[in-house]
Write a protein that holds these residues in place. Structure first.
Motif, PDB file in Angstrom:
ATOM      1  N   ASN A 125      32.042  26.950  33.840  1.00  0.00           N
ATOM      2  CA  ASN A 125      32.097  28.923  34.298  1.00  0.00           C
ATOM      3  C   ASN A 125      32.045  29.473  32.721  1.00  0.00           C
ATOM      4  OD1 ASN A 125      31.448  30.832  35.465  1.00  0.00           O
ATOM      5  ND2 ASN A 125      33.852  31.774  35.645  1.00  0.00           N
ATOM      6  N   GLU A 126      32.034  30.469  32.388  1.00  0.00           N
ATOM      7  CA  GLU A 126      32.287  31.190  31.375  1.00  0.00           C
ATOM      8  C   GLU A 126      32.634  33.103  31.536  1.00  0.00           C
ATOM      9  OE1 GLU A 126      28.401  29.682  29.232  1.00  0.00           O
ATOM     10  OE2 GLU A 126      27.802  29.688  31.456  1.00  0.00           O
ATOM     11  N   TRP A 127      34.173  32.950  31.078  1.00  0.00           N
ATOM     12  CA  TRP A 127      33.939  34.475  31.331  1.00  0.00           C
ATOM     13  C   TRP A 127      35.144  34.883  30.642  1.00  0.00           C
ATOM     14  CZ3 TRP A 127      34.562  35.155  37.162  1.00  0.00           C
ATOM     15  CH2 TRP A 127      35.519  34.367  38.302  1.00  0.00           C
ATOM     16  N   LEU A 128      35.715  36.399  30.860  1.00  0.00           N
ATOM     17  CA  LEU A 128      36.579  37.312  29.581  1.00  0.00           C
ATOM     18  C   LEU A 128      37.920  36.659  31.218  1.00  0.00           C
ATOM     19  CD1 LEU A 128      35.152  39.586  28.169  1.00  0.00           C
ATOM     20  CD2 LEU A 128      36.218  37.595  26.920  1.00  0.00           C
ATOM     21  N   VAL A 129      39.045  36.457  31.050  1.00  0.00           N
ATOM     22  CA  VAL A 129      40.283  36.647  31.929  1.00  0.00           C
ATOM     23  C   VAL A 129      41.736  36.791  30.760  1.00  0.00           C
ATOM     24  CG1 VAL A 129      39.297  33.912  33.031  1.00  0.00           C
ATOM     25  CG2 VAL A 129      40.749  34.296  31.256  1.00  0.00           C
ATOM     26  N   ARG A 130      42.779  37.518  31.619  1.00  0.00           N
ATOM     27  CA  ARG A 130      43.333  37.217  30.853  1.00  0.00           C
ATOM     28  C   ARG A 130      44.171  36.124  30.461  1.00  0.00           C
ATOM     29  NH1 ARG A 130      44.161  42.705  29.947  1.00  0.00           N
ATOM     30  NH2 ARG A 130      43.167  43.039  32.264  1.00  0.00           N
ATOM     31  N   ALA A 131      45.209  37.284  28.894  1.00  0.00           N
ATOM     32  CA  ALA A 131      45.299  35.895  28.123  1.00  0.00           C
ATOM     33  C   ALA A 131      46.506  35.394  29.023  1.00  0.00           C
ATOM     34  CB  ALA A 131      46.170  36.577  26.774  1.00  0.00           C
ATOM     35  N   PRO A 132      47.375  34.142  29.047  1.00  0.00           N
ATOM     36  CA  PRO A 132      47.664  33.451  29.413  1.00  0.00           C
ATOM     37  C   PRO A 132      49.925  34.145  28.987  1.00  0.00           C
ATOM     38  CG  PRO A 132      47.532  31.958  28.661  1.00  0.00           C
ATOM     39  CD  PRO A 132      46.313  33.298  27.994  1.00  0.00           C
ATOM     40  N   GLY A 133      50.086  34.873  30.065  1.00  0.00           N
ATOM     41  CA  GLY A 133      51.814  35.385  30.068  1.00  0.00           C
ATOM     42  C   GLY A 133      51.526  37.148  29.759  1.00  0.00           C
ATOM     43  N   ASP A 134      49.953  37.554  29.645  1.00  0.00           N
ATOM     44  CA  ASP A 134      49.421  39.037  29.754  1.00  0.00           C
ATOM     45  C   ASP A 134      50.537  39.262  31.492  1.00  0.00           C
ATOM     46  OD1 ASP A 134      48.371  41.870  29.762  1.00  0.00           O
ATOM     47  OD2 ASP A 134      48.553  41.502  27.492  1.00  0.00           O
ATOM     48  N   PRO A 135      50.541  40.627  31.384  1.00  0.00           N
ATOM     49  CA  PRO A 135      51.070  40.978  33.220  1.00  0.00           C
ATOM     50  C   PRO A 135      49.863  41.054  33.264  1.00  0.00           C
ATOM     51  CG  PRO A 135      52.303  42.799  31.591  1.00  0.00           C
ATOM     52  CD  PRO A 135      51.535  41.338  30.515  1.00  0.00           C
ATOM     53  N   GLY A 136      48.800  42.142  32.829  1.00  0.00           N
ATOM     54  CA  GLY A 136      47.658  42.740  32.798  1.00  0.00           C
ATOM     55  C   GLY A 136      48.367  43.597  33.404  1.00  0.00           C
ATOM     56  N   PRO A 137      46.998  44.725  34.398  1.00  0.00           N
ATOM     57  CA  PRO A 137      47.080  45.835  34.847  1.00  0.00           C
ATOM     58  C   PRO A 137      47.379  45.677  35.902  1.00  0.00           C
ATOM     59  CG  PRO A 137      44.867  45.456  35.016  1.00  0.00           C
ATOM     60  CD  PRO A 137      45.631  44.300  34.149  1.00  0.00           C
ATOM     61  N   ALA A 138      48.472  47.175  36.644  1.00  0.00           N
ATOM     62  CA  ALA A 138      48.557  47.304  37.930  1.00  0.00           C
ATOM     63  C   ALA A 138      47.364  47.937  38.890  1.00  0.00           C
ATOM     64  CB  ALA A 138      49.878  47.662  38.218  1.00  0.00           C
ATOM     65  N   LEU A 139      46.925  46.948  39.856  1.00  0.00           N
ATOM     66  CA  LEU A 139      45.296  47.903  39.972  1.00  0.00           C
ATOM     67  C   LEU A 139      45.936  48.329  42.137  1.00  0.00           C
ATOM     68  CD1 LEU A 139      42.944  44.717  39.352  1.00  0.00           C
ATOM     69  CD2 LEU A 139      43.105  47.103  38.596  1.00  0.00           C
ATOM     70  N   ARG A 140      45.973  49.324  42.186  1.00  0.00           N
ATOM     71  CA  ARG A 140      46.339  49.820  43.523  1.00  0.00           C
ATOM     72  C   ARG A 140      45.225  50.547  43.920  1.00  0.00           C
ATOM     73  NH1 ARG A 140      51.349  50.384  40.188  1.00  0.00           N
ATOM     74  NH2 ARG A 140      53.121  49.127  40.983  1.00  0.00           N
ATOM     75  N   THR A 141      44.321  51.427  43.158  1.00  0.00           N
ATOM     76  CA  THR A 141      43.810  52.229  44.135  1.00  0.00           C
ATOM     77  C   THR A 141      42.486  52.497  43.062  1.00  0.00           C
ATOM     78  OG1 THR A 141      44.160  54.351  43.042  1.00  0.00           O
ATOM     79  CG2 THR A 141      45.691  53.659  44.390  1.00  0.00           C
ATOM     80  N   LEU A 142      41.448  53.277  43.777  1.00  0.00           N
ATOM     81  CA  LEU A 142      40.225  53.398  42.566  1.00  0.00           C
ATOM     82  C   LEU A 142      40.149  53.935  41.472  1.00  0.00           C
ATOM     83  CD1 LEU A 142      38.232  55.751  45.872  1.00  0.00           C
ATOM     84  CD2 LEU A 142      37.517  52.988  44.312  1.00  0.00           C
ATOM     85  N   ALA A 143      41.453  54.834  41.475  1.00  0.00           N
ATOM     86  CA  ALA A 143      41.725  55.302  40.445  1.00  0.00           C
ATOM     87  C   ALA A 143      42.033  54.421  38.847  1.00  0.00           C
ATOM     88  CB  ALA A 143      42.750  56.688  39.925  1.00  0.00           C
ATOM     89  N   ASP A 144      42.469  52.420  38.980  1.00  0.00           N
ATOM     90  CA  ASP A 144      42.642  51.820  38.135  1.00  0.00           C
ATOM     91  C   ASP A 144      41.525  51.133  38.021  1.00  0.00           C
ATOM     92  OD1 ASP A 144      45.725  52.240  38.967  1.00  0.00           O
ATOM     93  OD2 ASP A 144      46.036  51.554  40.569  1.00  0.00           O
TER      94      ASP A 144
END
Length: 221
Positions: free
Chosen positions: A128-147
């Protein structure tokens, strides 16, 4: 057009002619952008301008990449990534079910909070080959359509944020899809009084990064 730095710190004109021209990390970023242009041309154009390259240079980089991928005498996929991106920033053991592989991570200057991940199996084949979040980065808060806006999250982040996500076949080798049930807004997180749990959606990803979200209907409890 001004010249741009490659991953080694030298300057050259992206997409310039010359049989010995190296394919650099800059060129690879253009390949990522070229695939994303089908869904988000304005975001891609802005990113391309920040890199200081022309649309023609982006097309040329993609053409050269495809030639390398399809060449019967070319490097293996794992060797090709190492040749273009250099030594990985980090490597880590990954277990997928009963299988074990090595995850190799490289920084991508366009998205400093992401890494390009290549999963390499014991035989050296790329799984596999793709973009992922950097280790240690909390990333976005995904809760709703707007996110769920373009380029806001990766495949694995969306799948974790919305339980019950189902993988869908992508329209090309570098594309993925997820079927999700997503609340309309923060007021509908959980189960609202009318029993509607949210919206049925299809999220489309290119190189692992969210490109667009299509709402297909309402999900009832």
């Amino acid at each position: 057009m001004s010249s741009s730095p490659d991953h080694a710190g030298h300057c050259r004109r992206p997409g310039s002619a010359g049989s010995a021209a190296a394919f650099t990390r800059l060129d690879f970023q253009l390949v990522l952008l070229r695939r994303m242009a089908d869904h988000n041309p304005e975001l891609v154009e802005d990113a391309r301008r920040r890199l200081g390259v022309s649309a023609a240079a982006m097309r040329e980089a993609n053409k050269r990449w495809q030639a390398m991928v399809r060449s019967p005498r070319g490097r293996s996929a794992a060797a090709r990534y190492r040749s273009v991106l250099g030594e990985p920033e980090s490597t880590r053991r990954r277990v997928l079910g009963d299988l074990e592989c090595e995850a190799r991570l490289w920084p991508v200057p366009l998205w400093p909070d992401l890494r390009f991940e290549v999963l390499v199996g014991p035989s050296g084949a790329v799984w596999n080959e793709w973009l992922v979040r950097a280790p240690g980065d909390p990333g976005p808060a995904l809760r709703t359509l707007a996110d769920l806006t373009p380029w806001s999250c990766t495949v694995d982040e969306a799948a974790r944020a919305f339980p019950g996500a189902r993988p869908l076949q992508g329209s090309a080798p570098t594309r993925w899809g997820l079927a999700l049930t997503v609340p309309d807004s923060s007021r509908t997180v959980g189960v609202p009084p009318d029993g509607v749990r949210g919206r049925e959606c299809v999220a489309e990803f290119t190189w692992g990064l969210l490109q667009r979200l299509a709402v297909t209907g309402a999900a009832s409890g």
